[in-house]
Write a protein that holds these residues in place. Structure first.
Motif, PDB file in Angstrom:
ATOM      1  N   GLU A 195       0.890  -1.196   0.127  1.00  0.00           N
ATOM      2  CA  GLU A 195      -0.235  -0.150   0.156  1.00  0.00           C
ATOM      3  C   GLU A 195       0.630   1.435   0.215  1.00  0.00           C
ATOM      4  O   GLU A 195       0.559   1.893  -0.660  1.00  0.00           O
ATOM      5  N   ALA A 196       2.318   1.307   0.324  1.00  0.00           N
ATOM      6  CA  ALA A 196       2.978   2.418   1.419  1.00  0.00           C
ATOM      7  C   ALA A 196       3.021   2.631  -0.356  1.00  0.00           C
ATOM      8  O   ALA A 196       3.388   3.719  -1.223  1.00  0.00           O
ATOM      9  N   GLY A 197       3.998   1.402  -0.990  1.00  0.00           N
ATOM     10  CA  GLY A 197       4.206   1.715  -2.842  1.00  0.00           C
ATOM     11  C   GLY A 197       3.159   2.229  -3.609  1.00  0.00           C
ATOM     12  O   GLY A 197       3.238   3.622  -4.237  1.00  0.00           O
ATOM     13  N   LEU A 198       1.897   1.727  -3.683  1.00  0.00           N
ATOM     14  CA  LEU A 198       1.149   2.396  -4.361  1.00  0.00           C
ATOM     15  C   LEU A 198       0.623   3.316  -4.195  1.00  0.00           C
ATOM     16  O   LEU A 198       0.115   4.372  -4.909  1.00  0.00           O
ATOM     17  N   ALA A 199       0.349   3.887  -2.632  1.00  0.00           N
ATOM     18  CA  ALA A 199       0.157   5.688  -2.428  1.00  0.00           C
ATOM     19  C   ALA A 199       1.185   6.733  -3.365  1.00  0.00           C
ATOM     20  O   ALA A 199       1.181   7.410  -2.702  1.00  0.00           O
ATOM     21  N   LEU A 200       2.426   6.264  -3.312  1.00  0.00           N
ATOM     22  CA  LEU A 200       3.443   6.890  -4.101  1.00  0.00           C
ATOM     23  C   LEU A 200       2.839   7.030  -5.530  1.00  0.00           C
ATOM     24  O   LEU A 200       3.994   8.252  -6.104  1.00  0.00           O
ATOM     25  N   GLY A 201       2.065   6.148  -5.964  1.00  0.00           N
ATOM     26  CA  GLY A 201       1.666   6.657  -6.995  1.00  0.00           C
ATOM     27  C   GLY A 201       2.640   5.864  -8.523  1.00  0.00           C
ATOM     28  O   GLY A 201       2.622   6.310  -9.219  1.00  0.00           O
ATOM     29  N   LEU A 202       3.252   4.526  -7.827  1.00  0.00           N
ATOM     30  CA  LEU A 202       3.877   3.775  -8.472  1.00  0.00           C
ATOM     31  C   LEU A 202       2.537   2.666  -8.954  1.00  0.00           C
ATOM     32  O   LEU A 202       2.816   2.471  -8.570  1.00  0.00           O
ATOM     33  N   PRO A 203       3.639   2.534 -10.414  1.00  0.00           N
ATOM     34  CA  PRO A 203       2.665   2.072 -11.089  1.00  0.00           C
ATOM     35  C   PRO A 203       2.907  -0.279 -10.207  1.00  0.00           C
ATOM     36  O   PRO A 203       3.908  -0.047  -9.618  1.00  0.00           O
ATOM     37  N   ARG A 204       1.392  -1.109 -10.201  1.00  0.00           N
ATOM     38  CA  ARG A 204       1.716  -2.179  -9.836  1.00  0.00           C
ATOM     39  C   ARG A 204       3.315  -2.931  -9.809  1.00  0.00           C
ATOM     40  O   ARG A 204       3.561  -3.382  -8.964  1.00  0.00           O
ATOM     41  N   GLN A 225       5.688  -2.179 -10.744  1.00  0.00           N
ATOM     42  CA  GLN A 225       6.613  -1.541 -10.220  1.00  0.00           C
ATOM     43  C   GLN A 225       6.973  -1.609  -8.536  1.00  0.00           C
ATOM     44  O   GLN A 225       8.582  -1.842  -7.773  1.00  0.00           O
TER      45      GLN A 225
END
Ligand SMILES: Nc1ncnc2c1ncn2[C@@H]1O[C@H](COP(=O)(O)OP(=O)(O)OP(=O)(O)O)[C@@H](O)[C@H]1O
Ligand SMILES: [Mg+2]
Lengths: 294, 283
Positions: free
Chosen positions: A182-191, A193
């Motif tokens: 979730e922390a990664g997704l919340a940075l606006g990174l595609p799944r 990545q």
């Protein structure tokens, strides 16, 4: 309640308690004996191998080619190198495919039918007898290319490795806490990545363990190599030529009539077991905590 | 933020929008330009209807609080505002969320792109494992394609300074992010969100796992941050909402009960449910 009945009840409880205690001790004893029986083959194998094989191990054994029939000396250097080359080929094929499948399984939702079919297939593949894997490799990697080769042997071993890597890496990736993703997704990174660059990174050790276990498994296999890599009495570094390996060389020597070669087989077996056990122990040491992100 | 627009320039994909909305009531005169608004937003977990037709707006350069009893749908609503809600299996949302005038739920909108502009800080500090303090701050930019070392260094320093962590960590930037204290980790997570230069940051009870001193530091930080970025914060702590927010929305079992300036809500609520909740009589 009457005092007398109370007393009786108490006495009864005390005796049943004592009985239960005796039963417990007995059950524990039996189970402990069975547990010791279960692991004693390992101790016996190791003891046996060390006593029989340690004499054969020498610098010459590790570095030279077999001596001609009837002569003493010589070694299994070519088989050691061969095993490394075969495992290298198998890894080049098996690690990407195994990881790919593992990541796919870990990332797909629990309800996905396709994923459950893939998972079931991986489980069944892991259960296919290795002699059958060898036959399969013979038909797809030996016959069409016109001969036995290190490449075909590597291919056969990769078929052994793939389900091990896929299932282990799936389990490891499933340990990753949701909040990391979730922390990664919340940075606006595609799944992709988030998975490839963040999630996998925290699981490095676990994934390395998966590879080690698969390599340990593959390097001890004999049957898949019998009709693929075959064997060789020479140094070989070519993908298209037959190549020797520790398990097949042990098999060849052990079934020969020569006492000298029996000795060598014991030495080879000891070496192989040390190699495989070493890798398994190292893998275990790396992943003992089963904790994510360390 | 100094580095805003100096690298990838990802601010151009939404048209700007000047929706001036005046609030009922009085108080200080904060800029009343809507940056984010929900219109008839519904959200479900499976068949469980959790957010019910909520229409709310959030203003530029303000701290907006969302309060309500446990389980009323605050987190769910918040996660709908940057499309994080749909990441949970079985979760779904319907309605409109306009960010700078454009619906983030329309068919051309990319969730990843939405989250670039609308960042998020979670309840539990969640630095990336196996990454250093420095990497934690710049990983988003790095993966987004910012390669130049000096740019990343500058941004890391600026963001860590902004959250007041720089002096504490400047000598150990390569230490693991997880080696910091809880409060420091949370500030690291805020720095990580700031590094992407979002226009809005959503925060879900960002201080509920922290001690009072760390909480106070983060509250000060939020008041400072709102000069450059709009903040929407879910909180259980009435004093916190009263201290730091400009507007407050009160949710009750998925419905928006009341929305207004924080001063109004806390001193002169219009609904009796609001009054009962803020005076601690239920929830
Ligand atoms: N992952 C989930 N799957 C299914 N239902 C969920 C999930 N998360 C929350 N819910 C349900 O949705 C409703 C709203 O939950 P939500 O987390 O939005 O409440 P909240 O207001 O943030 O509560 P809290 O103050 O305790 O954080 C609750 O009834 C909860 O049980
Ligand atoms: Mg919540």
């Amino acid at each position: 309640m009457e005092i007398a009945t109370k007393k009786l009840l108490l006495e009864f409880m005390v005796t049943t308690q004592a009985k239960r205690k005796r039963k417990n001790i007995f059950a524990n004893l039996v189970l402990s004996i069975l547990a010791i029986l279960a692991v004693s083959p390992l101790v016996a194998i190791l003891g046996f191998l060390i006593s029989k094989g340690i004499g054969a191990l020498s610098w010459e054994f590790l570095t030279s080619l077999p001596a001609p029939y009837g002569e003493s000396g010589g070694g299994m250097g070519h088989s050691i190198v061969g095993t490394f080359i075969l495992v290298l080929f198998a890894s080049l094929l098996g690690i990407p495919v195994g990881f790919g499948a593992g990541i796919f399984l870990a990332e797909s939702s629990k309800e996905s039918r396709f994923a459950s079919i893939v998972r079931l297939c991986a489980e069944m593949l892991a259960g296919v007898p290795s002699i059958v894997v060898g036959l399969f490799a013979y038909f797809v990697a030996v016959l069409p290319f016109g001969g036995f080769s290190a490449f075909a042997g590597g291919f056969a071993l990769s078929v052994i490795m793939i389900p091990v890597i896929a299932r282990t890496s799936e389990e490891i990736l499933r340990l990753v806490p949701v909040h990391v993703r979730e922390a990664g997704l919340a940075l606006g990174l595609p799944r992709w990545q988030v998975v490839m660059r963040i999630v996998l990174r925290g699981s490095r050790k676990g994934l390395f363990t998966a590879v080690l276990l698969a390599v340990a498994r593959a390097s001890g296999e004999t049957a898949p190599l019998l009709f693929t890599a075959l064997n060789s009495r020479l140094w070989s570094f070519s993908a298209t030529q037959p190549i020797s390996s520790l398990p097949v060389q042990i098999y060849t020597y052990a079934t020969s009539p020569s006492e000298e070669w029996h000795q060598q087989a014991w030495g080879g077996a000891l070496l192989l077991v040390l190699l495989v056990l070493g890798m398994s122990l190292f893998a275990r040491f790396l992943f003992s905590g089963k904790k994510y992100g360390t | 933020m100094e580095h805003n627009g100096s690298y990838s320039g990802h601010n151009g994909s939404y048209s700007s929008h000047n929706g001036h909305v005046s609030l009922v009531g009085h108080g200080d005169n904060f800029e009343s330009q809507t940056i984010l608004e929900s219109k008839d937003l519904d959200a479900w977990f499976g068949s469980h209807h959790v957010v019910k037709s909520v229409s709310l707006h959030f203003f530029s350069r303000t701290v907006s609080a969302i309060i309500g009893p446990s389980g009323c749908g605050k987190s769910t609503f918040l996660r709908c505002l940057n499309r994080m809600h749909e990441e949970i299996p079985g979760a779904r949302a319907k309605g409109v969320v306009n960010f700078q005038g454009k619906n983030i739920y329309d068919m051309f909108s990319e969730p990843a792109n939405v989250r670039r502009h609308i960042g998020m800080v979670f309840q539990k500090p969640n630095p990336f494992p196996a990454m250093s303090i420095f990497e934690n701050v710049i990983i988003g930019l790095k993966l987004a394609g910012v390669k130049k070392g000096y740019v990343l260094n500058d941004i890391a320093e600026a963001c860590l300074k902004q959250v007041g962590l720089w002096d504490e960590v400047k000598d150990k930037l390569s230490a693991p992010g997880l080696s910091l204290s809880g409060g420091q980790q949370q500030r690291l997570c805020i720095a990580r969100a700031l590094a992407m230069a979002p226009e809005v940051i959503l925060m879900d009870e960002p201080t509920s796992a922290l001690d009072p001193i760390s909480t106070a530091r983060i509250e000060e930080l939020l008041v400072e941050l709102k000069k450059t970025v709009s903040i929407v914060i879910v909180t259980h702590n009435m004093q916190q909402a009263a201290r730091i927010s400009d507007t407050t929305a009160f949710l009750l079992s998925g419905d928006l009960v009341e929305f207004g300036r924080t001063g109004e809500i806390f001193t002169n609520p219009r609904k009796s449910e609001t009054e009962r909740y803020i005076t601690g009589r239920f929830g």
